[in-house]
Design an enzyme around this catalytic site. Structure first.
Site, mmCIF file in Angstrom:
data_model
loop_
_atom_site.group_PDB
_atom_site.id
_atom_site.type_symbol
_atom_site.label_atom_id
_atom_site.label_comp_id
_atom_site.label_asym_id
_atom_site.label_seq_id
_atom_site.Cartn_x
_atom_site.Cartn_y
_atom_site.Cartn_z
ATOM 1 N N PHE A 198 5.828 4.126 -3.750
ATOM 2 C CA PHE A 198 4.961 5.134 -4.374
ATOM 3 C C PHE A 198 5.163 5.217 -5.878
ATOM 4 C CE2 PHE A 198 7.604 8.921 -5.398
ATOM 5 C CZ PHE A 198 8.804 8.558 -4.814
ATOM 6 N N LYS A 199 6.271 4.675 -6.358
ATOM 7 C CA LYS A 199 6.571 4.740 -7.789
ATOM 8 C C LYS A 199 5.487 4.071 -8.627
ATOM 9 C CE LYS A 199 10.636 6.358 -6.760
ATOM 10 N NZ LYS A 199 11.170 7.643 -7.157
ATOM 11 N N ASP A 200 4.789 3.088 -8.039
ATOM 12 C CA ASP A 200 3.763 2.381 -8.811
ATOM 13 C C ASP A 200 2.648 3.320 -9.279
ATOM 14 O OD1 ASP A 200 4.777 -0.266 -8.774
ATOM 15 O OD2 ASP A 200 4.100 -0.513 -6.706
#
Ligand SMILES: Cc1ncc(COP(=O)(O)O)c(C=O)c1O
Ligand SMILES: N[C@@H](CCOP(=O)(O)O)C(=O)O
Length: 463
Positions: free
Chosen positions: A111-113
């Site tokens: 999800f960091k993207d």
């Protein structure tokens, strides 16, 4: 919009300066002085927008006084162009009113993207405008590091140093970072745990004298409010898809540094009808203990099958406490000082407020493996260990069966093949095509002692 520090002693800043400043000079975290609020009619009118169109609506008020609308639009478009799924954040149904929101369709499979592709482009935009070069320093338990490197490595104006805890991230996670061989990318394997990396990071912001005089540090961790801002968007996107604002939606969020669920809390303050926010932890369960029993004492950090959540000091919890303590910066300063030496006890009023906003649940490794197996058996859907913790928490804690519960799928199962293979008797989950040769690529990283002087010397020698 102005941003203020949770400890009340640092100057208020605008968005652009917040992005470049990272940790506030008083050691606190920046938050908006007041949040934008969206009416039900406005939210209703967003039904059917693409992810990128919705991101523009949600983010615009946070950045409005620093950026032209067209610039924001093109940063958003560029940031999500690298995602593998057209929906950007697709949802899969796994049970009755139970959904998995796949936040792993970006280039580094976590999800960091969502926030770091955007932050990388945003930094490049601001730094070019100011003709400025900076040094990025990041701490990672496995996913922030690769997403930050991917988001920032093409910028000529940054040198990026990422610290990960040595031998405590998965092989895929490590290789995603250490196989990026570029002059401006530096990976440090710190002999310690994630909390040590994050402590080192925060101490480095407090004293930047190890840098050349024309450089400053920039944060890519969720210290940087731009990260949280970008993460608010997928709460709106998923809730609207499930019927908001005419229907309430609940969220279960695998939690470590408290950034992702804090974005959900802000989405709720901004007008999204969120019924429950469920904090799901692994056996490093300080947040579960705090929410369920006002026990916020530090314990030894253990290495789990969900390593990205092996965190005891959850940075963004401070942002929540700031609200719960009526935005009293000196109360937060005192609390955080007390926490440094072991723990903090919240007042009864604060506990009531905390429990009215959040529920919680914790799973150990055996339970995590069981959930991956169970869900695969039921649906043939393969969960990564972090998502499994969230999904089980959602099943155990949801208040009713009528309100849809969205489980944030924070990582792709192929990042954690060892955990997945413990649960399901299948071949290793394949990495997407662009990473299929990951294990053949050359790796480069430096192992360093958990010693701030050594880390600072390494950084200043490398610059
Ligand atoms: C895969 C994964 N899940 C969950 C989390 C926890 O998210 P947060 O730190 O925002 O609470 C992380 C780390 O941040 C992660 O990398
Ligand atoms: N789980 C994270 C820890 C750092 O969190 P951040 O949201 O503050 O960057 C990771 O994968 O590194």
């Amino acid at each position: 919009m102005k941003y203020i520090s949770t400890r009340g002693q640092a100057p208020a800043l605008n968005f652009e300066d917040v992005v470049l400043t990272g940790l506030a000079s008083d050691g606190g975290l920046y938050v908006p002085e007041s949040l934008p609020k969206f009416s039900a009619e406005e939210i209703q009118s967003w039904a059917g927008l693409s992810y990128q169109e919705l991101a523009f609506k949600v983010m615009k008020p946070f950045v409005a006084d620093c950026m032209a609308e067209e610039d924001l639009k093109s940063l958003i478009d560029k940031s999500y162009a690298t995602f593998r799924h057209k929906a950007i954040a697709p949802m899969v149904q796994t049970g009755h009113n139970e959904w998995v929101l796949e936040l792993f369709q970006g280039p580094t499979l976590a999800f960091k993207d969502f926030a770091l592709q955007f932050l990388g482009n945003l930094l490049d935009y601001i730094l070019k405008k100011r003709d400025q070069k900076v040094v990025i320093i990041g701490a990672t338990s496995g996913d922030t590091g690769s997403a930050a490197i991917e988001g920032c490595r093409h910028s000529d104006n940054v040198d990026i140093f990422i610290m990960h805890p040595h031998e405590r991230v998965s092989d895929v996670q490590r290789r995603q970072m250490t196989t990026v061989i570029a002059k401006n990318v530096h990976n440090i394997a710190l002999e310690g745990n994630f909390d040590d990396c994050q402590n080192m990071l925060k101490a480095s912001f407090a004293d930047q004298s190890f840098l050349p005089s024309d450089r400053r540090l920039v944060a890519v961790n969720s210290i940087n409010f731009a990260r949280i801002m970008a993460q608010i968007v997928y709460y709106f996107y998923s809730a609207i898809a499930l019927g908001a604002p005419n229907r309430e939606v609940s969220y279960s969020v695998p939690t470590g540094n408290f950034g992702d669920i804090f974005a959900g809390y802000l989405a709720k303050q901004m007008g999204l009808p969120i019924k429950q926010l469920i904090v799901a932890t692994n056996q490093n369960d300080i947040l579960h203990r705090c929410i369920s029993a006002n026990d916020h004492t530090k314990k030894t950090l253990v290495h789990s099958l969900s390593p990205s959540m092996d965190i005891m000091v959850s940075s963004n919890f401070e942002r929540l406490l700031f609200d719960l303590y009526d935005r009293d910066g000196s109360a937060i300063s005192q609390l955080m000082d007390g926490f440094k030496s072991g723990g903090m006890a919240l007042t009864d009023t604060v506990m009531e407020r905390l429990q009215s906003q959040f529920s919680s649940y914790r799973l150990d490794d055996d339970e995590t493996v069981k959930v991956i197996a169970e869900v695969f058996e039921e649906t043939e859907y393969l969960l990564d260990p972090h998502t499994a913790i969230g999904l089980k928490a959602g099943r155990e804690v949801r208040a009713d069966q009528e309100t849809p519960v969205v489980n944030l799928a924070t990582a792709h199962p192929a990042k954690f093949p060892d955990a997945v293979k413990k649960a399901v008797d299948i071949a290793e989950p394949p990495l997407p095509h662009h990473m299929s040769d990951l294990f053949e690529r050359e790796e480069k990283y430096t192992v360093l002692e958990n010693d701030i002087q050594k880390v600072h010397s390494y950084i200043s020698d490398a610059l």
